[in-house]
Design a protein around this motif. Structure first.
Motif, short mmCIF file in Angstrom:
data_model
loop_
_atom_site.label_atom_id
_atom_site.label_comp_id
_atom_site.label_asym_id
_atom_site.label_seq_id
_atom_site.Cartn_x
_atom_site.Cartn_y
_atom_site.Cartn_z
N ASP A 176 -36.14 26.21 45.42
CA ASP A 176 -35.56 27.06 44.39
C ASP A 176 -34.77 28.21 45.00
O ASP A 176 -33.67 28.54 44.54
CB ASP A 176 -36.65 27.62 43.47
CG ASP A 176 -37.27 26.56 42.57
OD1 ASP A 176 -36.64 25.49 42.39
OD2 ASP A 176 -38.38 26.80 42.05
N ARG A 177 -35.33 28.83 46.05
CA ARG A 177 -34.62 29.92 46.72
C ARG A 177 -33.31 29.43 47.33
O ARG A 177 -32.28 30.10 47.23
CB ARG A 177 -35.49 30.53 47.82
CG ARG A 177 -36.55 31.44 47.30
CD ARG A 177 -37.18 32.20 48.45
NE ARG A 177 -38.59 32.36 48.18
CZ ARG A 177 -39.54 32.40 49.08
NH1 ARG A 177 -39.24 32.28 50.36
NH2 ARG A 177 -40.81 32.56 48.74
N GLN A 178 -33.35 28.27 47.96
CA GLN A 178 -32.14 27.72 48.58
C GLN A 178 -31.10 27.42 47.51
O GLN A 178 -29.90 27.64 47.73
CB GLN A 178 -32.47 26.46 49.38
CG GLN A 178 -33.30 26.72 50.62
CD GLN A 178 -32.53 27.51 51.66
OE1 GLN A 178 -32.31 28.70 51.51
NE2 GLN A 178 -32.12 26.84 52.72
N THR A 179 -31.52 26.90 46.38
CA THR A 179 -30.60 26.61 45.29
C THR A 179 -29.96 27.90 44.78
O THR A 179 -28.74 27.95 44.54
CB THR A 179 -31.33 25.90 44.13
OG1 THR A 179 -31.93 24.71 44.64
CG2 THR A 179 -30.40 25.56 42.99
N GLN A 180 -30.76 28.94 44.63
CA GLN A 180 -30.22 30.23 44.18
C GLN A 180 -29.21 30.78 45.19
O GLN A 180 -28.16 31.30 44.82
CB GLN A 180 -31.35 31.24 43.97
CG GLN A 180 -32.21 30.94 42.77
CD GLN A 180 -33.42 31.85 42.68
OE1 GLN A 180 -33.70 32.64 43.58
NE2 GLN A 180 -34.17 31.73 41.60
N ARG A 181 -29.54 30.67 46.46
CA ARG A 181 -28.62 31.15 47.50
C ARG A 181 -27.30 30.37 47.47
O ARG A 181 -26.22 30.93 47.59
CB ARG A 181 -29.26 31.04 48.88
CG ARG A 181 -30.33 32.06 49.11
CD ARG A 181 -30.95 31.91 50.47
NE ARG A 181 -32.09 32.81 50.61
CZ ARG A 181 -32.99 32.70 51.55
NH1 ARG A 181 -32.91 31.72 52.44
NH2 ARG A 181 -33.98 33.56 51.62
N TYR A 182 -27.41 29.05 47.32
CA TYR A 182 -26.20 28.21 47.27
C TYR A 182 -25.35 28.58 46.07
O TYR A 182 -24.13 28.70 46.18
CB TYR A 182 -26.59 26.73 47.22
CG TYR A 182 -25.41 25.82 47.09
CD1 TYR A 182 -24.57 25.59 48.16
CD2 TYR A 182 -25.12 25.21 45.88
CE1 TYR A 182 -23.46 24.75 48.04
CE2 TYR A 182 -24.03 24.38 45.73
CZ TYR A 182 -23.20 24.15 46.82
OH TYR A 182 -22.11 23.35 46.69
N GLU A 183 -25.98 28.76 44.91
CA GLU A 183 -25.24 29.13 43.72
C GLU A 183 -24.57 30.50 43.89
O GLU A 183 -23.44 30.71 43.44
CB GLU A 183 -26.17 29.14 42.50
CG GLU A 183 -26.60 27.75 42.08
CD GLU A 183 -27.64 27.76 40.98
OE1 GLU A 183 -28.12 28.86 40.60
OE2 GLU A 183 -27.99 26.68 40.50
N LYS B 167 -46.80 21.50 48.45
CA LYS B 167 -45.80 21.08 47.47
C LYS B 167 -45.26 22.28 46.70
O LYS B 167 -44.04 22.40 46.49
CB LYS B 167 -46.44 20.07 46.50
CG LYS B 167 -45.47 19.49 45.51
CD LYS B 167 -46.15 18.45 44.64
CE LYS B 167 -45.19 17.95 43.59
NZ LYS B 167 -45.84 17.07 42.64
N LYS B 168 -46.14 23.18 46.32
CA LYS B 168 -45.72 24.39 45.61
C LYS B 168 -44.83 25.25 46.50
O LYS B 168 -43.80 25.75 46.05
CB LYS B 168 -46.96 25.18 45.18
CG LYS B 168 -46.70 26.37 44.32
CD LYS B 168 -48.02 27.01 43.93
CE LYS B 168 -47.82 28.25 43.10
NZ LYS B 168 -49.10 28.87 42.73
N ASP B 169 -45.20 25.39 47.76
CA ASP B 169 -44.39 26.17 48.70
C ASP B 169 -43.02 25.51 48.90
O ASP B 169 -42.00 26.20 48.95
CB ASP B 169 -45.10 26.31 50.04
CG ASP B 169 -46.33 27.21 49.96
OD1 ASP B 169 -46.47 27.95 48.96
OD2 ASP B 169 -47.15 27.16 50.90
N ALA B 170 -42.99 24.20 49.02
CA ALA B 170 -41.72 23.49 49.20
C ALA B 170 -40.83 23.65 47.97
O ALA B 170 -39.61 23.85 48.10
CB ALA B 170 -41.98 22.02 49.49
N ASP B 171 -41.42 23.58 46.80
CA ASP B 171 -40.64 23.78 45.57
C ASP B 171 -40.08 25.20 45.51
O ASP B 171 -38.92 25.40 45.10
CB ASP B 171 -41.50 23.52 44.33
CG ASP B 171 -41.84 22.05 44.16
OD1 ASP B 171 -41.14 21.20 44.76
OD2 ASP B 171 -42.80 21.74 43.41
N ARG B 172 -40.89 26.17 45.91
CA ARG B 172 -40.44 27.55 45.91
C ARG B 172 -39.27 27.75 46.89
O ARG B 172 -38.28 28.41 46.58
CB ARG B 172 -41.60 28.47 46.29
CG ARG B 172 -41.33 29.93 45.99
CD ARG B 172 -42.53 30.83 46.25
NE ARG B 172 -43.77 30.26 45.81
CZ ARG B 172 -44.91 30.31 46.51
NH1 ARG B 172 -44.95 30.91 47.68
NH2 ARG B 172 -46.02 29.78 46.03
#
Length: 78
Positions: free
Chosen positions: A57-64, A49-54
């Motif tokens: 977050d990375r994908q969200t940052q890349r999209y932004e 779960k922690k890895d999936a959240d991480r």
């Protein structure tokens, strides 16, 4: 006859206690106990779960970052 049953009982108790000590003392014993109690599965779940959240977050940052790059590119064209 009664002494033989008492002796066997004591021997079984002693052997069981020794087995618990041996299993609990070694690293693989801890893994076995964790496997039986389900603690290992819970730790794996929390790690996943922690890895999936991480990753999310990375994908969200890349999209932004992509959105920001596109905005700056369109503003430069104007």
């Amino acid at each position: 006859m009664k002494n033989a049953k008492g002796y066997r009982f004591l021997l079984n108790i002693t052997m069981g206690f020794a087995l618990l000590v041996i299993v609990g003392a070694c690293d693989s014993g801890k893994k076995a106990v964790d496997e039986v109690t389900g603690n290992r599965a819970v730790r794996q779940y929390h790690k996943a779960k922690k890895d999936a959240d991480r990753i999310a977050d990375r994908q969200t940052q890349r999209y932004e970052q992509i959105v920001e790059d596109e905005k700056s590119a369109t503003q430069e064209k104007k």
